[in-house]
Design an enzyme around this catalytic site. Sequence first.
Site, mmCIF file in Angstrom:
data_model
loop_
_atom_site.group_PDB
_atom_site.id
_atom_site.type_symbol
_atom_site.label_atom_id
_atom_site.label_comp_id
_atom_site.label_asym_id
_atom_site.label_seq_id
_atom_site.Cartn_x
_atom_site.Cartn_y
_atom_site.Cartn_z
ATOM 1 N N CYS A 58 0.937 -1.349 -0.482
ATOM 2 C CA CYS A 58 -0.038 0.142 0.305
ATOM 3 C C CYS A 58 0.512 1.201 0.085
ATOM 4 O O CYS A 58 1.417 1.108 -0.902
ATOM 5 C CB CYS A 58 -0.902 0.009 0.587
ATOM 6 S SG CYS A 58 -2.228 0.609 0.686
ATOM 7 N N HIS B 119 -3.805 -4.973 -0.379
ATOM 8 C CA HIS B 119 -3.551 -5.793 0.602
ATOM 9 C C HIS B 119 -3.789 -7.147 1.200
ATOM 10 O O HIS B 119 -5.184 -7.660 1.102
ATOM 11 C CB HIS B 119 -4.619 -4.988 1.811
ATOM 12 C CG HIS B 119 -3.912 -4.386 2.595
ATOM 13 N ND1 HIS B 119 -3.395 -3.413 3.349
ATOM 14 C CD2 HIS B 119 -4.193 -2.664 2.408
ATOM 15 C CE1 HIS B 119 -3.067 -2.444 3.640
ATOM 16 N NE2 HIS B 119 -3.921 -1.420 2.797
ATOM 17 N N GLU C 37 -2.799 -9.568 2.630
ATOM 18 C CA GLU C 37 -3.290 -10.295 3.997
ATOM 19 C C GLU C 37 -4.623 -9.857 4.452
ATOM 20 O O GLU C 37 -4.964 -10.770 5.143
ATOM 21 C CB GLU C 37 -2.521 -9.008 4.475
ATOM 22 C CG GLU C 37 -2.433 -8.343 5.601
ATOM 23 C CD GLU C 37 -3.078 -6.663 4.848
ATOM 24 O OE1 GLU C 37 -3.588 -5.599 4.645
ATOM 25 O OE2 GLU C 37 -1.905 -7.326 3.785
#
Length: 353
Positions: free
Chosen positions: A240, A321, A323
């Site tokens: 990001c 993202h 994750e």
Amino acid sequence: MSAYLALADGRVVEGHSQSPGTGRGELVFTTAYTGYEESLTDPSYAEQVLTFSYPLIGNYGVREERFESDSVQPRIAVAREFTDDVADWLTEAGVPAIDGIDTRELVTAVREEGAMRCGVAAGPDATPEQAREQLDQAVEMSDHTDIGATVSVSEPQVYQGNGARVALIDCGAKRSIIEALTARNAEVHVLPYDTTPEAVADLDPDLLFISNGPGDPANFEAAGQVVDEFAGRTPVAGICLGQQVVARALGGETEKMEFGHRGLNQPVRDLETDRVVMTTQNHGYSVADPGDLAVTQVNVNDGTAEGLKGVGIDCITRQYHPEANPGPHDSLDFFEDVLAMANGADAPTIVAD
């Protein structure tokens, strides 16, 4: 109780106060229909007014184990309807919250006019004038020049592991990034956003990792200096804001987007495999020029850079993202790739012509 939202375009929208107070920030929206706990605790929302496009927020309660940080991060929360659980949580956190607003119209305004400054007044004595006073004090995101200090750890933190040693520069890192690394046995050293190259060198890391975070990447100069110092001799990764910081440090440029990408449903295409994955995103800036890096993934909707990798150096970054909590989890293999770099395996780099 009444609530008022004053917009930079001159409008004042009236709603209902679910958590009293005044505040200001940049009005943005997320299209996520789950994950409101994760969104409200994501440090990347610092100094923003978060509007949920999904109409009902709070339908599965509030559980602390889902939090991405220790506190609510947006300045203000806006929805069509908040449940009592979420309203009580925001009240306890001291974060103004308003609902009873036509969020479809609000989201349309942001899409057409871009993310904008706004002010809010909510509570028994709230007035439109108070909301306008807050608006007058609101500044652009790029003017929050030391925003990293509000979201970063102040002292180093260590998460033990018996694998690769990771120096994670905390520009506002989500817990799930740290958990994704430690779940793969990494030893993670979480370092303040303004850590010096000398402090990182003392750790002798196997991997330098730049986290997500709020605001303009140009305001994270210290993190960029660390990347500049270590790129080419230590593998580098970023997520990001981290992608933006890495790109700027390696000769690239970033730009502010009209209204950004925020939600759980952004399609990303890999240019090498032609595979499309659904991703979670939260950013208002993007990489306009990758500099010394190569673009490997793009956003299907607008073509912006979603993945970069090194040209002759070990470096992988993602704008989204991987994750993501609560999901989707289409791109978790990112962590295998970056830890493979850290462990000295064949790194996915491009050889310069």
